[in-house]
Design a protein around this motif. Structure first.
Motif, PDB file in Angstrom:
ATOM      1  N   PHE A  68       0.803  -1.223   0.000  1.00 25.35           N
ATOM      2  CA  PHE A  68       0.000   0.000   0.000  1.00 25.35           C
ATOM      3  C   PHE A  68       0.844   1.285   0.000  1.00 25.35           C
ATOM      4  O   PHE A  68       1.829   1.409   0.722  1.00 25.35           O
ATOM      5  CB  PHE A  68      -0.951   0.002   1.201  1.00 25.35           C
ATOM      6  CG  PHE A  68      -1.839  -1.211   1.232  1.00 25.35           C
ATOM      7  CD1 PHE A  68      -2.770  -1.425   0.222  1.00 25.35           C
ATOM      8  CD2 PHE A  68      -1.716  -2.159   2.233  1.00 25.35           C
ATOM      9  CE1 PHE A  68      -3.586  -2.554   0.224  1.00 25.35           C
ATOM     10  CE2 PHE A  68      -2.520  -3.286   2.255  1.00 25.35           C
ATOM     11  CZ  PHE A  68      -3.458  -3.485   1.245  1.00 25.35           C
ATOM     12  N   ASP A  69       0.403   2.238  -0.840  1.00 22.98           N
ATOM     13  CA  ASP A  69       1.015   3.564  -0.893  1.00 22.98           C
ATOM     14  C   ASP A  69       0.300   4.553   0.022  1.00 22.98           C
ATOM     15  O   ASP A  69       0.890   5.549   0.451  1.00 22.98           O
ATOM     16  CB  ASP A  69       0.956   4.113  -2.328  1.00 22.98           C
ATOM     17  CG  ASP A  69       1.622   3.200  -3.334  1.00 22.98           C
ATOM     18  OD1 ASP A  69       2.807   2.887  -3.139  1.00 22.98           O
ATOM     19  OD2 ASP A  69       0.944   2.793  -4.307  1.00 22.98           O
ATOM     20  N   LEU A  70      -0.988   4.294   0.268  1.00 27.15           N
ATOM     21  CA  LEU A  70      -1.833   5.247   0.984  1.00 27.15           C
ATOM     22  C   LEU A  70      -2.894   4.487   1.767  1.00 27.15           C
ATOM     23  O   LEU A  70      -3.451   3.501   1.260  1.00 27.15           O
ATOM     24  CB  LEU A  70      -2.503   6.191  -0.026  1.00 27.15           C
ATOM     25  CG  LEU A  70      -3.552   7.190   0.470  1.00 27.15           C
ATOM     26  CD1 LEU A  70      -2.928   8.214   1.409  1.00 27.15           C
ATOM     27  CD2 LEU A  70      -4.214   7.897  -0.722  1.00 27.15           C
ATOM     28  N   ILE A  71      -3.168   4.930   2.986  1.00 25.71           N
ATOM     29  CA  ILE A  71      -4.239   4.340   3.794  1.00 25.71           C
ATOM     30  C   ILE A  71      -5.235   5.443   4.136  1.00 25.71           C
ATOM     31  O   ILE A  71      -4.856   6.506   4.638  1.00 25.71           O
ATOM     32  CB  ILE A  71      -3.691   3.702   5.085  1.00 25.71           C
ATOM     33  CG1 ILE A  71      -2.758   2.543   4.743  1.00 25.71           C
ATOM     34  CG2 ILE A  71      -4.840   3.221   5.980  1.00 25.71           C
ATOM     35  CD1 ILE A  71      -2.096   1.905   5.956  1.00 25.71           C
ATOM     36  N   ILE A  72      -6.528   5.193   3.840  1.00 26.33           N
ATOM     37  CA  ILE A  72      -7.610   6.131   4.152  1.00 26.33           C
ATOM     38  C   ILE A  72      -8.452   5.536   5.277  1.00 26.33           C
ATOM     39  O   ILE A  72      -9.000   4.436   5.134  1.00 26.33           O
ATOM     40  CB  ILE A  72      -8.512   6.408   2.931  1.00 26.33           C
ATOM     41  CG1 ILE A  72      -7.690   6.830   1.712  1.00 26.33           C
ATOM     42  CG2 ILE A  72      -9.569   7.454   3.287  1.00 26.33           C
ATOM     43  CD1 ILE A  72      -7.009   8.164   1.852  1.00 26.33           C
ATOM     44  N   LEU A  73      -8.576   6.263   6.379  1.00 23.99           N
ATOM     45  CA  LEU A  73      -9.340   5.780   7.529  1.00 23.99           C
ATOM     46  C   LEU A  73     -10.731   6.387   7.555  1.00 23.99           C
ATOM     47  O   LEU A  73     -10.881   7.605   7.416  1.00 23.99           O
ATOM     48  CB  LEU A  73      -8.621   6.150   8.835  1.00 23.99           C
ATOM     49  CG  LEU A  73      -7.175   5.699   9.010  1.00 23.99           C
ATOM     50  CD1 LEU A  73      -6.656   6.185  10.361  1.00 23.99           C
ATOM     51  CD2 LEU A  73      -7.050   4.189   8.899  1.00 23.99           C
ATOM     52  N   SER A  74     -11.739   5.557   7.775  1.00 28.37           N
ATOM     53  CA  SER A  74     -13.071   6.072   8.072  1.00 28.37           C
ATOM     54  C   SER A  74     -13.049   6.646   9.484  1.00 28.37           C
ATOM     55  O   SER A  74     -12.236   6.224  10.323  1.00 28.37           O
ATOM     56  CB  SER A  74     -14.114   4.959   7.968  1.00 28.37           C
ATOM     57  OG  SER A  74     -14.225   4.518   6.637  1.00 28.37           O
ATOM     58  N   PRO A  75     -13.935   7.625   9.791  1.00 25.76           N
ATOM     59  CA  PRO A  75     -13.879   8.301  11.099  1.00 25.76           C
ATOM     60  C   PRO A  75     -13.980   7.366  12.294  1.00 25.76           C
ATOM     61  O   PRO A  75     -13.376   7.634  13.337  1.00 25.76           O
ATOM     62  CB  PRO A  75     -15.071   9.258  11.043  1.00 25.76           C
ATOM     63  CG  PRO A  75     -15.294   9.508   9.599  1.00 25.76           C
ATOM     64  CD  PRO A  75     -14.949   8.223   8.906  1.00 25.76           C
ATOM     65  N   GLY A  76     -14.730   6.273  12.153  1.00 27.53           N
ATOM     66  CA  GLY A  76     -14.921   5.374  13.294  1.00 27.53           C
ATOM     67  C   GLY A  76     -13.733   4.493  13.603  1.00 27.53           C
ATOM     68  O   GLY A  76     -13.747   3.745  14.584  1.00 27.53           O
ATOM     69  N   VAL A  77     -12.678   4.564  12.802  1.00 29.62           N
ATOM     70  CA  VAL A  77     -11.504   3.701  12.990  1.00 29.62           C
ATOM     71  C   VAL A  77     -10.502   4.396  13.912  1.00 29.62           C
ATOM     72  O   VAL A  77      -9.970   5.455  13.563  1.00 29.62           O
ATOM     73  CB  VAL A  77     -10.834   3.375  11.636  1.00 29.62           C
ATOM     74  CG1 VAL A  77      -9.593   2.518  11.852  1.00 29.62           C
ATOM     75  CG2 VAL A  77     -11.818   2.671  10.705  1.00 29.62           C
ATOM     76  N   PRO A  78     -10.210   3.829  15.086  1.00 27.35           N
ATOM     77  CA  PRO A  78      -9.224   4.449  15.988  1.00 27.35           C
ATOM     78  C   PRO A  78      -7.858   4.553  15.316  1.00 27.35           C
ATOM     79  O   PRO A  78      -7.431   3.632  14.599  1.00 27.35           O
ATOM     80  CB  PRO A  78      -9.183   3.487  17.184  1.00 27.35           C
ATOM     81  CG  PRO A  78     -10.483   2.746  17.136  1.00 27.35           C
ATOM     82  CD  PRO A  78     -10.820   2.616  15.679  1.00 27.35           C
ATOM     83  N   THR A  79      -7.177   5.657  15.556  1.00 28.17           N
ATOM     84  CA  THR A  79      -5.890   5.888  14.885  1.00 28.17           C
ATOM     85  C   THR A  79      -4.719   5.222  15.608  1.00 28.17           C
ATOM     86  O   THR A  79      -3.585   5.306  15.138  1.00 28.17           O
ATOM     87  CB  THR A  79      -5.610   7.399  14.783  1.00 28.17           C
ATOM     88  OG1 THR A  79      -5.651   7.970  16.095  1.00 28.17           O
ATOM     89  CG2 THR A  79      -6.658   8.077  13.905  1.00 28.17           C
ATOM     90  N   ASP A  80      -4.996   4.574  16.759  1.00 25.96           N
ATOM     91  CA  ASP A  80      -3.904   3.945  17.504  1.00 25.96           C
ATOM     92  C   ASP A  80      -3.891   2.421  17.373  1.00 25.96           C
ATOM     93  O   ASP A  80      -3.226   1.730  18.153  1.00 25.96           O
ATOM     94  CB  ASP A  80      -3.981   4.338  18.986  1.00 25.96           C
ATOM     95  CG  ASP A  80      -5.289   3.926  19.650  1.00 25.96           C
ATOM     96  OD1 ASP A  80      -6.199   3.427  18.938  1.00 25.96           O
ATOM     97  OD2 ASP A  80      -5.421   4.096  20.882  1.00 25.96           O
ATOM     98  N   LEU A  81      -4.601   1.891  16.374  1.00 28.92           N
ATOM     99  CA  LEU A  81      -4.574   0.446  16.157  1.00 28.92           C
ATOM    100  C   LEU A  81      -3.157   0.007  15.782  1.00 28.92           C
ATOM    101  O   LEU A  81      -2.436   0.738  15.090  1.00 28.92           O
ATOM    102  CB  LEU A  81      -5.554   0.052  15.053  1.00 28.92           C
ATOM    103  CG  LEU A  81      -7.047   0.248  15.365  1.00 28.92           C
ATOM    104  CD1 LEU A  81      -7.889  -0.036  14.130  1.00 28.92           C
ATOM    105  CD2 LEU A  81      -7.486  -0.644  16.514  1.00 28.92           C
ATOM    106  N   PRO A  82      -2.742  -1.179  16.217  1.00 32.75           N
ATOM    107  CA  PRO A  82      -1.362  -1.625  15.968  1.00 32.75           C
ATOM    108  C   PRO A  82      -0.952  -1.599  14.494  1.00 32.75           C
ATOM    109  O   PRO A  82       0.163  -1.183  14.172  1.00 32.75           O
ATOM    110  CB  PRO A  82      -1.347  -3.058  16.526  1.00 32.75           C
ATOM    111  CG  PRO A  82      -2.401  -3.046  17.593  1.00 32.75           C
ATOM    112  CD  PRO A  82      -3.476  -2.129  17.084  1.00 32.75           C
TER     113      PRO A  82
END
Length: 452
Positions: A68-82
């Motif tokens: 992957f070159d880029l990861i897009i997070l939906s708002p409900g996804v915590p940003t501190d996941l391993p």
């Protein structure tokens, strides 16, 4: 922003997930979709993606991030996941759907955040801009993903955007022309862990603003107004309680605006606002400040304020049955929001509360009852916690039921003619419902059945 042939991982198939995927495909990206829910749980959502050239990782998070070159997070996804931390360590670009929309959009952003009042203020601001004849898109946490309109907007387009702490947490270059912070009270501490982290996420709304941009702050809210010390933008205030040198405020029961070193201008009377409650006056003041500093004609602002009736699920009148009014405030997803709803009621209340535990303290919520709430009916995973807090603070008139049907049934028996049955949960909906909107609609359906 270069997207074509980029290998993009979209994490989360929520409200923003599908439009994000569609936008990326249109731009020629190679898309992989990830959701912790398994294929069966995502079945209805996946129908929207039938026939598309997409890879899926469902029921788990990816182990191999090299593709992957880029990861897009939906708002409900915590940003501190391993796996997200691992991606950071690998220098993979990570951003949220709001940031992607910003980078792909030619128009200007007006962004609104705060613990409470975001949806009402965003909707009202959007109406003002539409009535002024502006190319306007009302997007964000209000229920329309910003990415779904980002490429539609021309350079003259205005993206009036409700922004949550979850969305702002994953911004990079996001820089609204006008930003507003309405208030700051404890919320989402189950995710942000501390109030400081929560405020830091909210403050991302103005972190990239410059001198030519505008930041609108609530002068009546100490934590919110303190943010001015960290801002580079032009500070404009609004206040329900104070006379200001610059901003939107109340004077002699009139909403007025004042630029620095100039006299004030009258917008309309406070009584012209149709939405009940002091909190809605604050929301109106914020929208007035946004519109006025965006050079919208004050007559358009006044006319819109006089017509605007509020938004669904926020102190929304549903029906009156046998002299009892049923009010839907499902948008009350934290104690402070529900405190404002209770304060806005002019009659005795039979209250329906409870839902998912976001780590909130309910003591102040109980204190505001002050003889106005006659009985509280509790649902959801916080029911026992709220009941215990109520008892510790001298309020014992509580019942616990399993579902909304049970809540309406007991409320209709307890409430007397002239009372209001108020759904204002002070909690998120996710233990029992996919969203506060679904919870509010179910409340309205139950009231409809009660009528027969």
């Amino acid at each position: 922003m270069l997207i074509k042939n980029q290998r993009v991982l979209v994490v989360g198939l929520g409200i923003s997930g599908i439009p994000t995927v569609e936008a990326l495909l249109k731009l020629g990206a190679k898309v992989t979709v990830n959701d912790k829910k398994n294929k069966e749980a995502c079945e209805d959502i996946l129908k929207d993606l039938d026939g598309r050239k997409i890879e899926f990782i469902l029921g788990k998070h990816p182990n191999d991030l090299m593709p992957f070159d880029l990861i897009i997070l939906s708002p409900g996804v915590p940003t501190d996941l391993p796996f997200i931390q691992k991606a950071r360590d690998m220098n993979i670009t990570i951003m949220g759907e709001l940031e992607l929309a910003y980078q792909l959009c030619s128009g200007k952003f007006i962004a609104i955040t705060g613990t409470n009042g975001k949806t009402t203020t965003t909707a009202l601001t959007g109406e003002i801009f539409k009535n002024a004849g502006k190319e306007t898109y009302v997007v964000g946490n209000i229920g329309v993903a910003a990415i779904s309109k980002a490429q539609e907007a021309s350079k003259d387009g205005i993206m009036v955007t409700e922004t949550s702490s979850f969305q702002l947490e994953s911004t990079i270059d996001f820089k609204p022309k006008i930003a507003a912070v309405l208030n700051l009270t404890p919320d989402h501490l189950n995710r942000h862990k501390t109030m400081e982290n929560y405020i830091d996420a909210k403050a991302n709304i103005f972190k990239n603003q410059e001198d030519a941009d505008v930041l609108i702050l609530n002068a009546d809210d100490e934590k919110t107004y303190a943010l001015k010390e960290f801002a580079k933008a032009d500070i404009v205030s609004f206040s329900r309680k104070k006379v200001l040198e610059k901003g939107a405020y109340v004077l002699d029961n009139q909403i007025v605006v004042k630029k620095e070193h100039k006299g004030y201008e009258i917008i309309c009377r406070v009584d012209d606002i149709k939405m009940p409650g002091k909190h809605n006056l604050e929301n109106a003041l914020a929208a007035v400040a946004i519109a006025y500093w965006a050079s919208i004609d004050k007559k358009v602002i006044a006319d819109t304020l006089k017509m605007f009736m509020g938004v669904a699920h926020r102190i929304e009148f549903v029906d009156e049955i046998e002299g009892i009014r049923y009010i839907n405030d499902s948008k009350g997803t934290n104690p402070d929001a529900s405190i404002k709803a209770v304060e806005a009621m002019k009659t005795p209340i039979v209250l329906i509360a409870g839902g998912m535990d976001k780590g909130s303290n309910f003591e102040e919520f109980i204190h505001v009852f002050n003889g106005k709430v006659r009985h509280m009916v509790l649902i959801g995973e916080t029911a026992q916690k709220i009941k215990k807090t109520a008892a510790e603070n001298g309020f014992y008139a509580c019942s616990i039921v399993e579902n909304m049907e049970g809540a309406i049934a007991i409320c209709s028996k307890i409430a007397k003619k002239g009372d209001a049955v108020l759904l204002s949960p002070a909690c998120a909906s996710w233990d029992m419902y996919p969203s506060f909107e679904v919870r509010g609609r179910h409340f309205k359906e139950c009231v409809k059945k009660l009528r027969g």
